[in-house]
Design an enzyme around this catalytic site. Structure first.
Site, PDB file in Angstrom:
ATOM      1  N   TYR A 164     -10.662 -10.390  -9.299  1.00  0.00           N
ATOM      2  CA  TYR A 164     -11.122 -11.743  -8.963  1.00  0.00           C
ATOM      3  C   TYR A 164     -11.371 -12.565 -10.225  1.00  0.00           C
ATOM      4  O   TYR A 164     -11.223 -13.790 -10.215  1.00  0.00           O
ATOM      5  CB  TYR A 164     -12.385 -11.672  -8.111  1.00  0.00           C
ATOM      6  CG  TYR A 164     -12.104 -11.278  -6.680  1.00  0.00           C
ATOM      7  CD1 TYR A 164     -11.692 -12.223  -5.751  1.00  0.00           C
ATOM      8  CD2 TYR A 164     -12.225  -9.947  -6.268  1.00  0.00           C
ATOM      9  CE1 TYR A 164     -11.416 -11.865  -4.446  1.00  0.00           C
ATOM     10  CE2 TYR A 164     -11.942  -9.583  -4.963  1.00  0.00           C
ATOM     11  CZ  TYR A 164     -11.539 -10.547  -4.060  1.00  0.00           C
ATOM     12  OH  TYR A 164     -11.252 -10.183  -2.770  1.00  0.00           O
TER      13      TYR A 164
ATOM     14  N   GLU B 236     -15.149  -6.202   1.147  1.00  0.00           N
ATOM     15  CA  GLU B 236     -14.233  -5.137   0.745  1.00  0.00           C
ATOM     16  C   GLU B 236     -14.990  -3.873   0.360  1.00  0.00           C
ATOM     17  O   GLU B 236     -14.516  -2.761   0.634  1.00  0.00           O
ATOM     18  CB  GLU B 236     -13.343  -5.630  -0.392  1.00  0.00           C
ATOM     19  CG  GLU B 236     -12.311  -6.642   0.087  1.00  0.00           C
ATOM     20  CD  GLU B 236     -11.820  -7.585  -0.997  1.00  0.00           C
ATOM     21  OE1 GLU B 236     -11.947  -7.247  -2.194  1.00  0.00           O
ATOM     22  OE2 GLU B 236     -11.317  -8.674  -0.646  1.00  0.00           O
TER      23      GLU B 236
ATOM     24  N   GLN C  71       2.635  -3.379   4.758  1.00  0.00           N
ATOM     25  CA  GLN C  71       1.737  -2.927   5.811  1.00  0.00           C
ATOM     26  C   GLN C  71       2.514  -2.694   7.105  1.00  0.00           C
ATOM     27  O   GLN C  71       3.339  -3.537   7.498  1.00  0.00           O
ATOM     28  CB  GLN C  71       0.624  -3.953   6.063  1.00  0.00           C
ATOM     29  CG  GLN C  71      -0.439  -3.999   4.982  1.00  0.00           C
ATOM     30  CD  GLN C  71       0.049  -4.673   3.704  1.00  0.00           C
ATOM     31  OE1 GLN C  71       0.571  -5.781   3.743  1.00  0.00           O
ATOM     32  NE2 GLN C  71      -0.121  -3.997   2.566  1.00  0.00           N
TER      33      GLN C  71
ATOM     34  N   THR D  32       4.117  -3.190  18.239  1.00  0.00           N
ATOM     35  CA  THR D  32       3.518  -1.985  17.658  1.00  0.00           C
ATOM     36  C   THR D  32       2.005  -1.899  17.876  1.00  0.00           C
ATOM     37  O   THR D  32       1.520  -0.858  18.327  1.00  0.00           O
ATOM     38  CB  THR D  32       3.877  -1.851  16.173  1.00  0.00           C
ATOM     39  OG1 THR D  32       3.577  -3.070  15.489  1.00  0.00           O
ATOM     40  CG2 THR D  32       5.358  -1.547  16.014  1.00  0.00           C
TER      41      THR D  32
ATOM     42  N   GLY E  12       2.243 -10.028   7.584  1.00  0.00           N
ATOM     43  CA  GLY E  12       2.446 -10.804   6.376  1.00  0.00           C
ATOM     44  C   GLY E  12       1.295 -11.771   6.165  1.00  0.00           C
ATOM     45  O   GLY E  12       0.269 -11.714   6.840  1.00  0.00           O
TER      46      GLY E  12
END
Length: 396
Positions: free
Chosen positions: A98, A140, A207, A278, A388
């Site tokens: 960051y 996070e 991902q 999915t 995305g």
């Protein structure tokens, strides 16, 4: 959360900053990657850099966050940050990055806006940035802790025990964990990052939703070969399709993602198009395994039956639910119980008190969300997953 003085400055300058965000983020990424090329090796998705999606997503998130701070000055809009935090955790973002982003982002702001960036303006937007960064860092840290990881170290090796050709351009890999470490739990709808080394030696992450799981910690990902108009196919999906066989190993992150099916009694509507099936398939498996009796309406649209990945799984799992029903739309070759054309809910009995989970291309989800709202579904009960960068952030 935002000081009164900074709020006044941000409010006055938001139109000018917002109008220049595309130029600012373009300058930011170009300069940062020129000076710190290692960030493209295993952190940033260079495909999204080439097509501009990451730049548009960053611009949209900054504008949405600043606007929310002005609209609700006593609150930090954490609801806007949750999705970003999960994406960051999935690629192993660390606190020190960051500081790097701050350096290059504020240099880009100064270069693009020039003399308009007075010390007062710079200080106000600096406050916005660190409110956003601080919220993300805190989220996070919690996400990493829940995944049993520290500082972005969430990776482990998995062995491919089965490869299934789902359609002509979609393949599933059934994976077994290697080693003796416990497998972190995954919620229905979550995804993992797959880390691969490309032929040029650069590592890239993508991902993929966990589209199913089995006994002994087995998990499944389903990969559609990305078709990129005017350029080669998606480099990671193409590599997985062309080179990965049974017995090979892949490097996966722990599961992440904030769009997770919640248990309850309310009617459920699962909406998908294309490979957006999915997370829906994972949710259906969870419902079947937990013996859910709630009404579950499955709505899926695809180009054709032959291109409908995981179709048999979706049908089998829906039929296993006492309250399950499905409606399918195919643009080409619709037959049997499938409808022809694009998804149209005008004659579908959508419960007004339903909880909705959607996944598919953004234009599709925008259209279906509008149809659901017209049918009486509350906006707060419509949840969506984007594959995305989230170009819908703040707009949905």
């Amino acid at each position: 959360m935002l000081s009164a003085e900074s709020a006044a400055t941000v409010r006055a300058t938001l139109p000018a900053v917002g109008a220049s965000l595309d130029a600012i983020t373009a300058r930011f990424y170009d300069t940062m990657f020129a000076e710190r090329p290692e960030l493209l090796d295993g952190v940033f998705n260079r495909g999204n850099q080439r097509n501009g999606e990451q730049r548009r997503a960053l611009a949209g998130s900054i504008a949405a966050f600043a606007t929310a701070l002005l609209d609700h000055p006593d609150e930090r809009p954490d609801h806007l940050l949750s999705r970003i935090a999960h994406k960051h955790a999935a690629v192993g973002v660390t606190d020190d990055q960051y500081v790097i982003v701050h350096k290059y982002l504020f240099a880009a702001i100064a270069e693009v806006l020039g003399d308009a960036v007075t010390p007062q303006v710079a200080a106000a937007w600096d406050e916005v940035y660190w409110l956003m960064a601080g919220g993300l860092i805190a989220m996070e840290a919690r996400i990493y802790a829940e995944a049993g990881a520290r500082g972005g170290r969430t990776w482990r090796r998995w062995r491919v025990v089965e490869r299934r050709e789902e359609t002509a351009d979609t393949v599933s890999f059934v994976l077994a964990p290697t080693g003796d470490e416990p497998v972190p739990p995954a919620g229905p709808g979550q995804y993992v990052s797959v880390r691969v080394e490309l032929p040029d030696g650069v590592h890239q992450l993508r991902q993929y939703t966990l589209s199913g799981h089995g006994e002994d910690g087995l998990r499944r990902i389903t990969v559609k070969r990305a078709r990129v108009e005017g350029s080669p196919d998606g480099e990671v999906s193409a590599l997985l399709h062309d080179t990965v066989a049974e017995g090979d190993e892949l490097t996966l992150s722990a599961p992440f993602g904030d769009v997770v099916l919640e248990d309850g009694d309310a009617p459920l509507v699962l909406v998908s198009a294309g490979i957006g099936c999915t997370p829906v398939t994972a949710m259906l498996q969870h419902l079947a395994l937990t013996g859910a009796t709630r009404r579950v309406l499955v709505l899926h649209a695809d180009r054709s039956e032959a291109e409908h990945a995981l179709r048999e799984d979706m049908e089998r799992l829906t039929e296993a639910l006492p309250g399950g029903e499905r409606v399918l739309w195919y643009e080409e070759g619709a037959c049997g119980r499938a409808r022809s054309g694009r998804m149209d809910l005008s004659d579908v009995d959508v419960p007004e008190d339903a909880v909705v989970y959607m996944c598919g291309p953004l234009p599709f989800m925008r259209d279906v969300r509008a149809q659901l709202l017209r049918a009486g579904v509350a906006a707060r009960d419509v949840h969506y997953e984007v594959f995305g960068p989230d170009l819908w952030l703040g707009a949905a």
